[in-house]
Design a protein around this motif. Structure first.
Motif, PDB file in Angstrom:
ATOM      1  N   GLN B  13       0.718  -1.240   0.119  1.00  0.00           N
ATOM      2  CA  GLN B  13      -0.094   0.071  -0.068  1.00  0.00           C
ATOM      3  C   GLN B  13       0.859   1.425   0.071  1.00  0.00           C
ATOM      4  OE1 GLN B  13      -3.248   0.918  -0.399  1.00  0.00           O
ATOM      5  NE2 GLN B  13      -4.039  -1.006  -0.383  1.00  0.00           N
ATOM      6  N   ASP B  14       2.064   1.053   0.765  1.00  0.00           N
ATOM      7  CA  ASP B  14       3.025   2.246   0.656  1.00  0.00           C
ATOM      8  C   ASP B  14       3.465   2.475  -0.552  1.00  0.00           C
ATOM      9  OD1 ASP B  14       2.362   2.666   3.359  1.00  0.00           O
ATOM     10  OD2 ASP B  14       4.604   2.055   4.023  1.00  0.00           O
ATOM     11  N   TRP B  15       3.796   1.713  -1.202  1.00  0.00           N
ATOM     12  CA  TRP B  15       4.337   1.848  -2.741  1.00  0.00           C
ATOM     13  C   TRP B  15       3.375   1.917  -3.673  1.00  0.00           C
ATOM     14  CZ3 TRP B  15       9.341   3.127  -3.608  1.00  0.00           C
ATOM     15  CH2 TRP B  15      10.219   2.983  -2.625  1.00  0.00           C
ATOM     16  N   LEU B  16       2.295   1.424  -3.428  1.00  0.00           N
ATOM     17  CA  LEU B  16       1.496   1.363  -4.723  1.00  0.00           C
ATOM     18  C   LEU B  16       1.281   3.059  -5.246  1.00  0.00           C
ATOM     19  CD1 LEU B  16      -0.077  -0.487  -6.222  1.00  0.00           C
ATOM     20  CD2 LEU B  16      -2.259  -0.072  -4.769  1.00  0.00           C
ATOM     21  N   PRO B  17       1.139   3.944  -4.508  1.00  0.00           N
ATOM     22  CA  PRO B  17       1.109   5.343  -5.447  1.00  0.00           C
ATOM     23  C   PRO B  17       2.227   5.380  -6.203  1.00  0.00           C
ATOM     24  CG  PRO B  17       0.353   5.575  -2.853  1.00  0.00           C
ATOM     25  CD  PRO B  17       0.851   4.053  -3.138  1.00  0.00           C
ATOM     26  N   ARG B  18       3.464   5.203  -5.583  1.00  0.00           N
ATOM     27  CA  ARG B  18       4.730   5.519  -6.578  1.00  0.00           C
ATOM     28  C   ARG B  18       4.529   4.554  -7.804  1.00  0.00           C
ATOM     29  NH1 ARG B  18       8.533   6.976  -1.735  1.00  0.00           N
ATOM     30  NH2 ARG B  18       6.579   6.370  -0.367  1.00  0.00           N
ATOM     31  N   LEU B  19       4.047   3.542  -7.407  1.00  0.00           N
ATOM     32  CA  LEU B  19       4.154   2.321  -8.822  1.00  0.00           C
ATOM     33  C   LEU B  19       3.152   2.908  -9.675  1.00  0.00           C
ATOM     34  CD1 LEU B  19       4.293  -1.223  -6.878  1.00  0.00           C
ATOM     35  CD2 LEU B  19       6.153  -0.070  -8.153  1.00  0.00           C
ATOM     36  N   VAL B  20       1.919   3.254  -9.209  1.00  0.00           N
ATOM     37  CA  VAL B  20       1.071   3.743 -10.193  1.00  0.00           C
ATOM     38  C   VAL B  20       1.507   4.718 -11.116  1.00  0.00           C
ATOM     39  CG1 VAL B  20      -1.177   5.120 -10.461  1.00  0.00           C
ATOM     40  CG2 VAL B  20      -0.957   2.887  -9.020  1.00  0.00           C
ATOM     41  N   LEU B  21       2.177   5.934 -10.633  1.00  0.00           N
ATOM     42  CA  LEU B  21       2.664   7.016 -11.127  1.00  0.00           C
ATOM     43  C   LEU B  21       4.160   6.585 -11.958  1.00  0.00           C
ATOM     44  CD1 LEU B  21       2.460  10.098 -11.402  1.00  0.00           C
ATOM     45  CD2 LEU B  21       4.150  10.285  -9.572  1.00  0.00           C
ATOM     46  N   ALA B  22       4.701   5.628 -11.506  1.00  0.00           N
ATOM     47  CA  ALA B  22       6.067   5.365 -12.200  1.00  0.00           C
ATOM     48  C   ALA B  22       5.957   5.177 -13.753  1.00  0.00           C
ATOM     49  CB  ALA B  22       6.650   4.117 -11.582  1.00  0.00           C
ATOM     50  N   PRO B  23       4.819   4.394 -14.280  1.00  0.00           N
ATOM     51  CA  PRO B  23       5.019   4.224 -15.448  1.00  0.00           C
ATOM     52  C   PRO B  23       4.949   5.703 -16.508  1.00  0.00           C
ATOM     53  CG  PRO B  23       3.377   2.792 -14.655  1.00  0.00           C
ATOM     54  CD  PRO B  23       4.140   3.532 -13.565  1.00  0.00           C
ATOM     55  N   SER B  24       3.894   6.332 -16.047  1.00  0.00           N
ATOM     56  CA  SER B  24       3.769   7.529 -16.680  1.00  0.00           C
ATOM     57  C   SER B  24       5.194   8.295 -16.615  1.00  0.00           C
ATOM     58  CB  SER B  24       2.734   8.636 -15.768  1.00  0.00           C
ATOM     59  OG  SER B  24       1.274   7.988 -16.136  1.00  0.00           O
ATOM     60  N   PHE B  25       5.580   8.739 -15.463  1.00  0.00           N
ATOM     61  CA  PHE B  25       6.816   9.669 -15.192  1.00  0.00           C
ATOM     62  C   PHE B  25       7.927   8.762 -15.990  1.00  0.00           C
ATOM     63  CE2 PHE B  25      10.438  11.065 -12.499  1.00  0.00           C
ATOM     64  CZ  PHE B  25      10.247  12.311 -13.023  1.00  0.00           C
ATOM     65  N   ALA B  26       8.024   7.576 -16.024  1.00  0.00           N
ATOM     66  CA  ALA B  26       9.238   6.958 -16.527  1.00  0.00           C
ATOM     67  C   ALA B  26       9.062   7.254 -18.243  1.00  0.00           C
ATOM     68  CB  ALA B  26       9.171   5.416 -16.561  1.00  0.00           C
ATOM     69  N   LEU B  27       7.762   7.236 -18.844  1.00  0.00           N
ATOM     70  CA  LEU B  27       7.443   7.607 -20.228  1.00  0.00           C
ATOM     71  C   LEU B  27       7.809   8.842 -20.473  1.00  0.00           C
ATOM     72  CD1 LEU B  27       3.767   6.014 -21.002  1.00  0.00           C
ATOM     73  CD2 LEU B  27       6.164   5.346 -21.795  1.00  0.00           C
ATOM     74  N   VAL B  30      11.528   9.147 -20.568  1.00  0.00           N
ATOM     75  CA  VAL B  30      12.427   8.874 -21.626  1.00  0.00           C
ATOM     76  C   VAL B  30      11.965   9.535 -22.752  1.00  0.00           C
ATOM     77  CG1 VAL B  30      12.571   6.668 -23.083  1.00  0.00           C
ATOM     78  CG2 VAL B  30      12.585   6.316 -20.642  1.00  0.00           C
ATOM     79  N   PHE B  31      10.550   9.602 -23.024  1.00  0.00           N
ATOM     80  CA  PHE B  31      10.059  10.226 -24.625  1.00  0.00           C
ATOM     81  C   PHE B  31      10.217  11.885 -24.466  1.00  0.00           C
ATOM     82  CE2 PHE B  31       8.623   5.589 -24.595  1.00  0.00           C
ATOM     83  CZ  PHE B  31       8.628   5.635 -25.714  1.00  0.00           C
ATOM     84  N   VAL B  32      10.306  12.294 -23.415  1.00  0.00           N
ATOM     85  CA  VAL B  32      10.556  13.701 -23.600  1.00  0.00           C
ATOM     86  C   VAL B  32      11.964  14.103 -23.130  1.00  0.00           C
ATOM     87  CG1 VAL B  32      10.016  15.856 -22.666  1.00  0.00           C
ATOM     88  CG2 VAL B  32       8.140  14.187 -22.979  1.00  0.00           C
ATOM     89  N   TYR B  33      12.339  13.756 -21.903  1.00  0.00           N
ATOM     90  CA  TYR B  33      13.850  14.395 -21.839  1.00  0.00           C
ATOM     91  C   TYR B  33      14.851  13.562 -22.447  1.00  0.00           C
ATOM     92  CZ  TYR B  33      11.015  17.061 -18.822  1.00  0.00           C
ATOM     93  OH  TYR B  33      10.132  18.334 -18.417  1.00  0.00           O
ATOM     94  N   GLY B  34      14.601  12.224 -22.380  1.00  0.00           N
ATOM     95  CA  GLY B  34      15.660  11.471 -23.053  1.00  0.00           C
ATOM     96  C   GLY B  34      15.757  11.628 -24.540  1.00  0.00           C
TER      97      GLY B  34
END
Lengths: 289, 297
Positions: B13-27, B30-34
């Motif tokens: 539960q503690d990590w879930l919020p970050r796990l939910v946000l992570a894919p978007s932030f990773a995209l 990578v796709f903007v800044y990378g």
């Protein structure tokens, strides 16, 4: 606000109304010309006046634009491209809106160290000139095997729409009372339950705004469409440009205009039906709350 | 934040919020800044049709700024951008003030000023290209109506074509600016204005001295939004003039596209994209930074 106390004279009122109506006429002229031209025959266009109503209205140009106008090497009208745009816009809007809702929820109600920098980076991503990512994107789409496909365009629009959808939901959820979240947590509700049961049911207004904003942007996109698709896979805007820019054969201005109106119709309908929300979307995109 | 607890379920539960946000932030990372970094790297190579990674430093930038075409694009952007921003703001403010005088048909007029914003730039360009067509468009109509000498052929004149881009752009965006100012006007406290009126100030003075200064945030937003749209303008020029006649309406965006994808000068194209990005960043970063700071509670 209004200056109620300075009772304007009758003359002033006439001038104000006159100016407003003249401007309204000016703003309407291009749409009127498009519509009028699209119902005229080519003979009438050649000899005629661009501001005149069609003398013998015909829907032939619309039929040709939809079903048989030549774009590139095929002569099947714009209908295929219209559906390409639909197939692109629906999944792209749904996915980017859903992700934006979750992101906004995390960034307001489950803040973690560094949430501000995460949001800042996502926010600036909304505004980059897409020219600065075109070349790598073309390479990556090729390597993924989805260049020149609707799937590829959906992916591109989802990724570059994430910033805005996250922004919209973040600003909306920011105003949502934290107490409700806390008391739900006391009752043992988890992360997803709270989102599903408490935030989502009251998110209708922002969902409407986001969907309209994304729909308009993605439907109207040209740069990604022209960069990452070609031929029969192009979206509507690219096909319209190819149709209008083609220099072979007789220039059929009436067909061009009918195609332009068809390309404009989905967003115009959304604007007419949900103008209030459309406006809110534009403003939210422009003025970060 | 829920308090940490030893059980695996609550750790999830503690990590879930970050796990939910992570894919978007990773995209986005990578796709903007990378990708921006990637484009930056290509701009420092001698890539032509395809990216190659031979480091040549700032050579592409030197070649970019040696191109008369690029200077043309910058000059056009300066002309287009300054007209687009100032006229949209002047017209938008003017219409907003007029509409704010208790106009009974406001609900009817507002959507008319605003609908162009719903159209794609390709549609706008197509419509204006036809309307400004010297042979069959507006010029011809005026002549038919008896004004034989009427001439409006800017669309086909290399020295004037960029102004037609500005006209079409202003037509599309000024209603939106009007709406921004109208929202600002509606937010002004009428008590203060009534007080000024009681003091005998004329409505012109009230607007000039009180109302317009109070609209500062709306001005700032409008300038930022319009400047950013001007730099990104691409489809409008393509549909209206195709960058022509000749290269008369070349903008940085069209320059980048043609050098990268049709003229096989990918390094120069990338360099121009990086310059565009720097232009946008110079406008947006300070603005977003101050907005985010203000939003801080």
């Amino acid at each position: 606000m209004s200056l109620s106390a300075t009772a304007p004279t009758r003359m002033n009122r006439i001038v104000i109304y006159g100016l407003l109506l003249i401007f309204a006429a000016v703003y309407l002229v291009p749409l009127f010309v498009m519509l009028a031209t699209s119902f005229k025959t080519l003979d009438e266009i050649r000899g005629g006046n661009i501001l005149a109503l069609p003398a013998q209205p015909t829907i032939e140009p619309w039929a040709r634009a939809w079903g048989s106008a030549c774009i590139g090497v095929t002569c099947e009208g714009i209908k295929g491209y219209f559906w390409n745009s639909i197939k692109m816009v629906v999944p792209a809007v749904l996915i980017s809106t859903a992700l934006g809702a979750l992101n906004g929820y995390v960034l307001t109600k489950w803040r973690f160290p560094g949430h501000r920098i995460v949001f800042g980076l996502m926010l600036f991503a909304c505004f980059i000139p897409f020219q600065s990512v075109l070349i790598p994107m073309a390479r990556v789409l090729g390597q993924l095997g989805i260049s020149n496909s609707t799937a590829g365009l959906v992916m591109v629009h989802v990724i570059y729409g994430l910033g805005f959808t996250t922004l919209f939901f973040r600003n909306y959820y920011d105003a949502f009372p934290d107490e409700l979240i806390h008391s739900a947590q006391m009752d043992g509700a988890g992360f997803l339950t709270i989102f599903w049961r408490i935030l989502l049911p009251s998110s209708a207004p922002i969902i409407v705004v986001t969907v309209i904003y994304q729909f308009t942007n993605i439907w109207n996109d040209f740069l990604f469409g022209v960069s990452f698709s070609s031929g029969a896979n192009a979206p509507m805007t690219v096909a319209l440009n190819n149709l209008v820019a083609s220099s072979t054969g007789v220039k059929e201005y009436n067909v061009d205009m009918a195609a332009a109106v068809i390309a404009a119709l989905p967003t115009l309908i959304v604007y007419v039906v949900a103008g209030r929300y459309f406006m809110r979307g534009l403003m939210a995109g422009a003025v970060k709350g | 934040m829920p308090s940490p607890s030893p059980s695996a379920r609550s750790r999830l539960q503690d990590w879930l919020p970050r796990l939910v946000l992570a894919p978007s932030f990773a995209l986005v990372l990578v796709f903007v800044y990378g990708f921006i970094v990637w484009t930056g790297v290509i701009s420092m190579t001698n890539s032509r049709i395809l990216p190659v990674y031979n480091w040549v430093g700032l050579d592409a930038y030197a070649r970019l700024f040696a191109q008369p075409n690029w200077w043309m694009a910058l000059k056009n952007l300066a002309i287009f951008g300054s007209l687009y921003i100032t006229i949209c703001i002047a017209l938008g403010l003017f219409l907003a003030i007029l509409l704010d005088q208790k106009i009974r048909i406001e609900g009817f007029l507002r959507p008319i000023y605003l609908y162009p914003m719903a159209l794609s730039f390709v549609v706008t360009g197509t419509a204006w290209k036809w309307f400004l067509n010297p042979g069959m468009g507006f010029q011809n109509t005026m002549r038919q109506w008896g004004w034989e000498g009427f001439t409006f052929d800017w669309l086909v004149r290399p020295d004037m074509a960029i102004y037609t881009v500005a006209i079409a752009g202003i037509w599309q965006a000024s209603g939106f600016v009007m709406a921004m100012f109208l929202a600002g006007l509606r937010g002004i406290d009428s008590e203060m204005l009534n007080a000024a009126t009681v003091d005998g100030a004329s409505s012109w003075t009230i607007y000039r001295r009180i109302v317009i200064p109070l609209l500062r945030p709306a001005f700032l937003s409008a300038v930022i939004v319009l400047a950013h749209m001007a730099i990104k303008s691409y489809d409008l020029v393509i549909a209206l003039t195709g960058g022509g006649p000749g290269n008369a309406t070349e903008l940085p965006s069209t320059f980048m596209y043609s050098y990268t994808f049709t003229r096989s000068q990918m390094a120069v194209g990338s360099a121009s994209a990086m310059i565009m990005l720097m232009g946008i960043a110079a406008i947006m970063v300070p603005y977003l930074y101050s907005e985010l700071r203000e939003g801080r509670k």
